[in-house]
Design a protein around this motif. Structure first.
Motif, mmCIF file in Angstrom:
data_model
loop_
_atom_site.group_PDB
_atom_site.id
_atom_site.type_symbol
_atom_site.label_atom_id
_atom_site.label_comp_id
_atom_site.label_asym_id
_atom_site.label_seq_id
_atom_site.Cartn_x
_atom_site.Cartn_y
_atom_site.Cartn_z
ATOM 1 N N PHE A 192 0.824 -1.211 0.000
ATOM 2 C CA PHE A 192 0.000 0.000 0.000
ATOM 3 C C PHE A 192 0.860 1.264 0.000
ATOM 4 N N LEU A 193 2.003 1.213 0.659
ATOM 5 C CA LEU A 193 2.931 2.339 0.624
ATOM 6 C C LEU A 193 3.454 2.556 -0.796
ATOM 7 N N TYR A 238 2.001 5.738 -8.026
ATOM 8 C CA TYR A 238 0.931 6.388 -8.774
ATOM 9 C C TYR A 238 0.814 7.888 -8.490
ATOM 10 N N THR A 239 1.782 8.462 -7.781
ATOM 11 C CA THR A 239 1.801 9.915 -7.592
ATOM 12 C C THR A 239 2.699 10.539 -8.647
ATOM 13 N N LYS A 248 2.495 3.922 13.401
ATOM 14 C CA LYS A 248 3.119 3.055 14.399
ATOM 15 C C LYS A 248 4.009 2.009 13.730
ATOM 16 N N GLY A 249 3.606 1.619 12.511
ATOM 17 C CA GLY A 249 4.332 0.554 11.826
ATOM 18 C C GLY A 249 5.341 1.024 10.802
ATOM 19 N N ILE A 250 5.085 2.178 10.170
ATOM 20 C CA ILE A 250 5.964 2.670 9.101
ATOM 21 C C ILE A 250 6.119 4.177 9.225
ATOM 22 N N GLY A 251 7.310 4.656 8.933
ATOM 23 C CA GLY A 251 7.572 6.088 8.870
ATOM 24 C C GLY A 251 8.605 6.354 7.801
ATOM 25 N N GLY A 252 8.932 7.649 7.604
ATOM 26 C CA GLY A 252 9.929 7.930 6.589
ATOM 27 C C GLY A 252 10.049 9.389 6.251
ATOM 28 N N ILE A 291 4.395 12.543 4.166
ATOM 29 C CA ILE A 291 4.415 11.290 4.932
ATOM 30 C C ILE A 291 2.988 10.825 5.211
ATOM 31 N N LYS A 292 2.129 11.778 5.568
ATOM 32 C CA LYS A 292 0.737 11.432 5.876
ATOM 33 C C LYS A 292 0.050 10.787 4.681
ATOM 34 N N ASP A 293 0.236 11.360 3.498
ATOM 35 C CA ASP A 293 -0.380 10.802 2.293
ATOM 36 C C ASP A 293 0.198 9.441 1.949
ATOM 37 N N ALA A 294 1.508 9.289 2.131
ATOM 38 C CA ALA A 294 2.162 8.024 1.795
ATOM 39 C C ALA A 294 1.639 6.871 2.636
ATOM 40 N N LEU A 295 1.281 7.171 3.876
ATOM 41 C CA LEU A 295 0.890 6.114 4.811
ATOM 42 C C LEU A 295 -0.619 5.951 4.966
#
Length: 290
Positions: A241-242, A248-249, A269-273, A257-261
């Motif tokens: 999903f990430l 597709y962007t 909690k599970g993924i950041g970047g 980051i908010k849109d990516a996740l």
């Protein structure tokens, strides 16, 4: 109990289903190596802590995860369709002489390297559902640092996923020591190899990690995205999903980051970047021969 049996752990409230993948004898009896059915975790457990359950039974937590997966797929497909309709309308009103049917687009190409063939198969089905251009390879975590560059040169991806199994060793107090993780050091080494090969974060987008991985060390090695900021168990499909969001962007846009996740299962909690440029390229005109 034997290899292949589906089990839950009593000491963890039977929250997650596992498959037994190995059995060893110890001074205290049998020790079973188990891996999550939906969550990217591998662990060792004594026989007395395990309970066999029916093959297709899901825990309450996993039922929630499954609903989230279905919701994410539907949201992505609806959102993508809405975007196409808006794009067509915009082109008709602003560029009346442009036949929009001749326009086309190319999402970023993904290389998904997974330490587990079963997880890769599950991910491949969803990649296909989401019309993503992906090449999958099963490579054990400890072998990924030595093999990754050859595979990247062969596939030439825009986005690379490095994943498999991971876990914090029991009793760990120092969460920054890579020796306290099953496979985080291999993910860090693999990302280092990739960044030495391609330093630009937008020319090669990297996600790396699995359940409870050392998030900070993987980002420091050069990943755009990593798991797991809160040392939680991440879902098998979180990387999919990430990657969909990045692939597709439009390349003109930097993805927050908010849109990516937004469509991942375990979210922040599970993924950041880090902020990362999209990998979708528009094209015109479409070929008459395809």
């Amino acid at each position: 109990m034997d290899i292949g049996d589906i089990v839950v752990r009593k000491s963890y409230g039977k929250d997650i289903t596992f498959r037994i993948i190995d059995v060893k004898e110890s001074n205290k009896g049998k020790v079973f190596t188990i891996k999550g059915i939906n969550l990217r975790i591998i662990a060792d457990s004594p026989e007395e802590d395990l309970e066999i359950i029916p093959k297709f039974k899901l825990t309450e937590e996993e039922e929630v995860f499954n609903r989230k997966v279905n919701d994410s797929i539907q949201k992505i497909l609806i959102s993508r369709n809405d975007f196409r309709n808006k794009y067509r309308t915009l082109n008709k009103s602003i560029k009346k002489n442009l036949d929009n049917d001749l326009a086309f687009g190319r999402p970023g190409k993904i290389l998904h390297v997974d330490g587990d063939a079963e997880y890769l198969e599950v991910c491949a089905k969803v990649y296909n559902q989401l019309s993503l251009d992906v090449v999958g390879r099963t490579i054990l975590e400890r072998e990924q640092p030595n093999k990754i560059i050859d595979v990247v040169k062969e596939v030439k991806p825009n986005i690379v996923v490095i994943t498999g199994h991971d876990a914090i060793l029991k009793g760990t107090k120092d969460y920054m020591d890579l020796n306290n993780y099953r496979n985080s050091k291999y993910f860090v080494q693999t990302v280092n190899e990739l960044r030495n090969y391609e330093p630009n974060y937008d020319d090669l987008v990297i996600f790396a990690g699995a359940c409870q991985s050392c998030y900070e060390a993987i980002l420091d090695a050069g990943a755009n995205f990593a798991s797991s900021p809160s040392r939680v168990l991440i879902h098998c499909l979180d990387p999919v999903f990430l990657c969909e969001k990045i692939a597709y962007t439009n390349i003109e846009k930097v993805v927050s980051i908010k849109d990516a996740l937004e469509n991942t299962i375990t979210n922040t909690k599970g993924i950041g970047g880090l902020q990362t440029r999209g990998q979708y390229r528009e094209g015109f005109p479409k070929s008459n021969y395809i």
